[in-house]
Design a protein around this motif. Structure first.
Motif, PDB file in Angstrom:
ATOM      1  N   SER A   1       0.830  -1.199   0.000  1.00  0.00           N
ATOM      2  CA  SER A   1       0.000   0.000   0.000  1.00  0.00           C
ATOM      3  C   SER A   1       0.859   1.240   0.000  1.00  0.00           C
ATOM      4  O   SER A   1       2.030   1.202   0.374  1.00  0.00           O
ATOM      5  N   ASP A   2       0.227   2.321  -0.398  1.00  0.00           N
ATOM      6  CA  ASP A   2       0.902   3.600  -0.448  1.00  0.00           C
ATOM      7  C   ASP A   2       1.316   4.007   0.967  1.00  0.00           C
ATOM      8  O   ASP A   2       0.575   3.805   1.914  1.00  0.00           O
ATOM      9  N   GLY A   3       2.505   4.549   1.113  1.00  0.00           N
ATOM     10  CA  GLY A   3       2.915   5.054   2.431  1.00  0.00           C
ATOM     11  C   GLY A   3       3.743   4.047   3.215  1.00  0.00           C
ATOM     12  O   GLY A   3       4.472   4.417   4.120  1.00  0.00           O
ATOM     13  N   TYR A   4       3.606   2.767   2.875  1.00  0.00           N
ATOM     14  CA  TYR A   4       4.403   1.779   3.591  1.00  0.00           C
ATOM     15  C   TYR A   4       5.757   1.693   2.900  1.00  0.00           C
ATOM     16  O   TYR A   4       5.891   1.052   1.872  1.00  0.00           O
ATOM     17  N   GLY A   5       6.746   2.346   3.455  1.00  0.00           N
ATOM     18  CA  GLY A   5       8.030   2.421   2.773  1.00  0.00           C
ATOM     19  C   GLY A   5       9.031   1.434   3.330  1.00  0.00           C
ATOM     20  O   GLY A   5       8.675   0.353   3.808  1.00  0.00           O
ATOM     21  N   ASP A   6      10.291   1.835   3.282  1.00  0.00           N
ATOM     22  CA  ASP A   6      11.349   0.938   3.726  1.00  0.00           C
ATOM     23  C   ASP A   6      11.772   1.187   5.167  1.00  0.00           C
ATOM     24  O   ASP A   6      12.693   0.561   5.653  1.00  0.00           O
ATOM     25  N   PHE A   7      11.107   2.137   5.816  1.00  0.00           N
ATOM     26  CA  PHE A   7      11.477   2.445   7.198  1.00  0.00           C
ATOM     27  C   PHE A   7      10.886   1.359   8.097  1.00  0.00           C
ATOM     28  O   PHE A   7       9.748   1.453   8.530  1.00  0.00           O
ATOM     29  N   ARG A   8      11.665   0.319   8.325  1.00  0.00           N
ATOM     30  CA  ARG A   8      11.176  -0.803   9.118  1.00  0.00           C
ATOM     31  C   ARG A   8      12.232  -1.311  10.061  1.00  0.00           C
ATOM     32  O   ARG A   8      13.401  -1.401   9.704  1.00  0.00           O
ATOM     33  N   MET A   9      11.800  -1.697  11.260  1.00  0.00           N
ATOM     34  CA  MET A   9      12.705  -2.380  12.182  1.00  0.00           C
ATOM     35  C   MET A   9      12.272  -3.842  12.211  1.00  0.00           C
ATOM     36  O   MET A   9      11.092  -4.132  12.271  1.00  0.00           O
ATOM     37  N   MET A  10      13.268  -4.736  12.121  1.00  0.00           N
ATOM     38  CA  MET A  10      12.924  -6.161  12.020  1.00  0.00           C
ATOM     39  C   MET A  10      13.755  -6.991  12.978  1.00  0.00           C
ATOM     40  O   MET A  10      14.877  -6.628  13.300  1.00  0.00           O
ATOM     41  N   ARG A  11      13.170  -8.114  13.379  1.00  0.00           N
ATOM     42  CA  ARG A  11      13.954  -9.083  14.144  1.00  0.00           C
ATOM     43  C   ARG A  11      14.844  -9.855  13.194  1.00  0.00           C
ATOM     44  O   ARG A  11      14.614  -9.885  11.997  1.00  0.00           O
ATOM     45  N   ARG A  12      15.820 -10.524  13.746  1.00  0.00           N
ATOM     46  CA  ARG A  12      16.786 -11.285  12.950  1.00  0.00           C
ATOM     47  C   ARG A  12      16.113 -12.312  12.020  1.00  0.00           C
ATOM     48  O   ARG A  12      16.510 -12.467  10.869  1.00  0.00           O
ATOM     49  N   THR A  13      15.050 -12.971  12.517  1.00  0.00           N
ATOM     50  CA  THR A  13      14.380 -13.972  11.674  1.00  0.00           C
ATOM     51  C   THR A  13      13.858 -13.348  10.373  1.00  0.00           C
ATOM     52  O   THR A  13      13.927 -13.960   9.315  1.00  0.00           O
ATOM     53  N   VAL A  14      13.314 -12.132  10.480  1.00  0.00           N
ATOM     54  CA  VAL A  14      12.775 -11.465   9.286  1.00  0.00           C
ATOM     55  C   VAL A  14      13.924 -11.079   8.348  1.00  0.00           C
ATOM     56  O   VAL A  14      13.848 -11.280   7.137  1.00  0.00           O
ATOM     57  N   VAL A  15      15.004 -10.555   8.941  1.00  0.00           N
ATOM     58  CA  VAL A  15      16.157 -10.149   8.140  1.00  0.00           C
ATOM     59  C   VAL A  15      16.714 -11.357   7.384  1.00  0.00           C
ATOM     60  O   VAL A  15      16.968 -11.293   6.182  1.00  0.00           O
ATOM     61  N   ASP A  16      16.841 -12.485   8.102  1.00  0.00           N
ATOM     62  CA  ASP A  16      17.374 -13.680   7.454  1.00  0.00           C
ATOM     63  C   ASP A  16      16.451 -14.163   6.341  1.00  0.00           C
ATOM     64  O   ASP A  16      16.915 -14.625   5.297  1.00  0.00           O
ATOM     65  N   ALA A  17      15.149 -14.043   6.566  1.00  0.00           N
ATOM     66  CA  ALA A  17      14.193 -14.455   5.524  1.00  0.00           C
ATOM     67  C   ALA A  17      14.362 -13.570   4.286  1.00  0.00           C
ATOM     68  O   ALA A  17      14.337 -14.057   3.161  1.00  0.00           O
ATOM     69  N   LEU A  18      14.565 -12.278   4.505  1.00  0.00           N
ATOM     70  CA  LEU A  18      14.746 -11.366   3.362  1.00  0.00           C
ATOM     71  C   LEU A  18      16.041 -11.683   2.620  1.00  0.00           C
ATOM     72  O   LEU A  18      16.101 -11.647   1.395  1.00  0.00           O
ATOM     73  N   LEU A  19      17.083 -12.011   3.388  1.00  0.00           N
ATOM     74  CA  LEU A  19      18.371 -12.319   2.760  1.00  0.00           C
ATOM     75  C   LEU A  19      18.316 -13.635   1.995  1.00  0.00           C
ATOM     76  O   LEU A  19      19.067 -13.865   1.054  1.00  0.00           O
ATOM     77  N   GLU A  20      17.406 -14.496   2.456  1.00  0.00           N
ATOM     78  CA  GLU A  20      17.206 -15.799   1.822  1.00  0.00           C
ATOM     79  C   GLU A  20      16.646 -15.636   0.393  1.00  0.00           C
ATOM     80  O   GLU A  20      16.824 -16.503  -0.460  1.00  0.00           O
ATOM     81  N   MET A  21      15.983 -14.531   0.152  1.00  0.00           N
ATOM     82  CA  MET A  21      15.428 -14.254  -1.177  1.00  0.00           C
ATOM     83  C   MET A  21      16.553 -13.659  -2.012  1.00  0.00           C
ATOM     84  O   MET A  21      16.865 -12.477  -1.893  1.00  0.00           O
ATOM     85  N   LYS A  22      17.155 -14.499  -2.834  1.00  0.00           N
ATOM     86  CA  LYS A  22      18.387 -14.060  -3.483  1.00  0.00           C
ATOM     87  C   LYS A  22      18.173 -13.516  -4.883  1.00  0.00           C
ATOM     88  O   LYS A  22      19.107 -13.354  -5.649  1.00  0.00           O
ATOM     89  N   GLU A  23      16.943 -13.262  -5.265  1.00  0.00           N
ATOM     90  CA  GLU A  23      16.695 -12.797  -6.631  1.00  0.00           C
ATOM     91  C   GLU A  23      17.433 -11.497  -6.927  1.00  0.00           C
ATOM     92  O   GLU A  23      17.666 -10.678  -6.037  1.00  0.00           O
ATOM     93  N   TYR A  24      17.796 -11.357  -8.186  1.00  0.00           N
ATOM     94  CA  TYR A  24      18.575 -10.189  -8.592  1.00  0.00           C
ATOM     95  C   TYR A  24      17.711  -8.930  -8.684  1.00  0.00           C
ATOM     96  O   TYR A  24      18.086  -7.865  -8.209  1.00  0.00           O
ATOM     97  N   ASN A  25      16.548  -9.076  -9.317  1.00  0.00           N
ATOM     98  CA  ASN A  25      15.635  -7.933  -9.399  1.00  0.00           C
ATOM     99  C   ASN A  25      14.859  -7.855  -8.102  1.00  0.00           C
ATOM    100  O   ASN A  25      13.890  -8.559  -7.896  1.00  0.00           O
ATOM    101  N   ARG A  26      15.316  -6.986  -7.204  1.00  0.00           N
ATOM    102  CA  ARG A  26      14.723  -6.969  -5.876  1.00  0.00           C
ATOM    103  C   ARG A  26      13.725  -5.839  -5.742  1.00  0.00           C
ATOM    104  O   ARG A  26      14.062  -4.681  -5.935  1.00  0.00           O
ATOM    105  N   TYR A  27      12.514  -6.183  -5.415  1.00  0.00           N
ATOM    106  CA  TYR A  27      11.508  -5.166  -5.159  1.00  0.00           C
ATOM    107  C   TYR A  27      11.111  -5.329  -3.701  1.00  0.00           C
ATOM    108  O   TYR A  27      10.300  -6.183  -3.343  1.00  0.00           O
ATOM    109  N   MET A  28      11.779  -4.541  -2.838  1.00  0.00           N
ATOM    110  CA  MET A  28      11.687  -4.771  -1.394  1.00  0.00           C
ATOM    111  C   MET A  28      10.257  -4.761  -0.859  1.00  0.00           C
ATOM    112  O   MET A  28       9.904  -5.574  -0.017  1.00  0.00           O
ATOM    113  N   LYS A  29       9.441  -3.824  -1.363  1.00  0.00           N
ATOM    114  CA  LYS A  29       8.072  -3.753  -0.819  1.00  0.00           C
ATOM    115  C   LYS A  29       7.348  -5.076  -1.017  1.00  0.00           C
ATOM    116  O   LYS A  29       6.595  -5.509  -0.151  1.00  0.00           O
ATOM    117  N   GLY A  30       7.588  -5.703  -2.153  1.00  0.00           N
ATOM    118  CA  GLY A  30       6.971  -6.998  -2.412  1.00  0.00           C
ATOM    119  C   GLY A  30       7.597  -8.080  -1.551  1.00  0.00           C
ATOM    120  O   GLY A  30       6.909  -8.970  -1.059  1.00  0.00           O
TER     121      GLY A  30
END
Ligand code: UDP
Ligand code: MG
Length: 309
Positions: free
Chosen positions: A157-186
């Protein structure tokens, strides 16, 4: 057990030509972090800046051992910067912040509380309104998020940007997504987890100017849709069905007095619909291959419990 959890907070800051904002950013954010009394580090990523950003970062790192930096060989885009920063971060908690102070540091204590005490996996800032953005830009962004949400079935949704605080589990899950074309909001939406939202008023950037031209916003929007949706690939199917019905209508309407032109029209429409059908089939295979190629995890574990028998 027995290991005391390191509750270090890592602040990840993608920077592209931010020499003017950096000293102010460092001052404000450090003041808030010191007040919070937690252990912290600030990881800056210089995304191939052409101004004095690298010198500024070297200065900060030399003066404060809590500051670290990575300098990219060229401009790879904010998504790459965030990925590098999260990969480099050591903290049990990570927060991504823009260098221009558009993400209010004053929200950090509340966000930290949400992920350490209130049981959330993630806490994001949600920007209210778009003051400062032009009318056309606001309209285009809003429309994009509406279409994007429908096409991708993800909660973007509009307004939900990249300003996020995450626990390690979430960070690791994001790092696990190794695709080259990265669309963080998705990607945030894809990995799931519970998120608390804190609203804040839109603030103008402190120094410098936005790095997003209207053109780059368009390609960002396209990236979002093509990375998370295969609907456009399947459009041919819908067109094929329409053409097929059009062909039937031509016959049905002129059933009693079919002329040569009616027959010709019928065949043209019918053959086009067949072509569309085969394009659709191609699209269906291609979209599966496309998603397989991303090698996204099949599932993401949040917690495990109980003993194995
Ligand atoms: N940024 C980046 N690489 C880029 C463009 C931007 O690292 O190619 C950084 C930029 O330095 C800032 C953040 O991403 O810290 C957000 O950029 P900006 O403020 O220009 O975007 P806006 O707030 O206007 O959406
Ligand atoms: Mg900004």
């Amino acid at each position: 057990m027995g290991v005391f959890p390191v509750s270090k907070l890592s602040v990840v800051v993608p920077c592209y030509n931010e020499e003017e904002s950096l000293p102010l950013f460092y001052q404000e954010v450090s003041a808030v972090l010191k007040d919070m009394g937690t252990d912290y580090e600030i990881v800056f990523i210089d995304d191939g800046s052409s101004d004095g950003t690298p010198q500024e970062l070297r200065k900060l790192a030399a003066a404060d051992s809590r500051c670290r930096y990575i300098i990219f060989s060229r401009n790879f885009g904010k998504e790459a910067g965030m990925y590098a920063g999260l990969a480099e971060a050591e903290g049990e908690y990570c927060v991504i912040m823009d260098a221009d102070l558009q993400h209010p540091p004053g929200l950090l204590p509340q966000m930290y509380k949400a992920v350490t005490e209130e049981g959330y996996d993630c806490c994001g800032g949600k920007r209210k309104g778009r003051q400062g953005d032009g009318a056309l830009r606001s309209f285009l962004s809003r429309s994009f998020y509406k279409v994007g949400k429908k096409l991708t079935k993800l909660d973007m949704s509009d307004g939900y940007g990249d300003f996020r605080m995450m626990r390690r589990t979430v960070v690791d899950a994001l790092l696990e997504m190794k695709e080259y074309n990265r669309y963080m909001k998705g990607l945030y939406s894809f990995v799931g987890f519970t998120t608390k939202w804190i609203e804040y008023e839109n603030v103008e950037r402190v120094r410098g100017e936005t790095k997003w031209s209207l053109k780059s916003l368009f390609s960002y929007a396209a990236e979002g849709i093509f990375s998370f949706s295969t609907v456009p690939l399947k459009l041919a199917g819908a067109v094929g069905i329409l053409l097929f019905f059009a062909a039937l209508i031509v016959i049905a309407v002129n059933l009693t007095s079919l002329s040569r032109t009616d027959l010709l029209l019928f065949f043209i429409l019918f053959l086009s619909s067949l072509q569309m059908l085969f394009i659709y089939i191609l699209g269906a295979y291609l979209s599966r291959d496309y998603l397989e190629n991303k090698r996204r995890p099949v599932y993401i574990v949040k917690e495990k419990g109980g003993e194995r028998i």
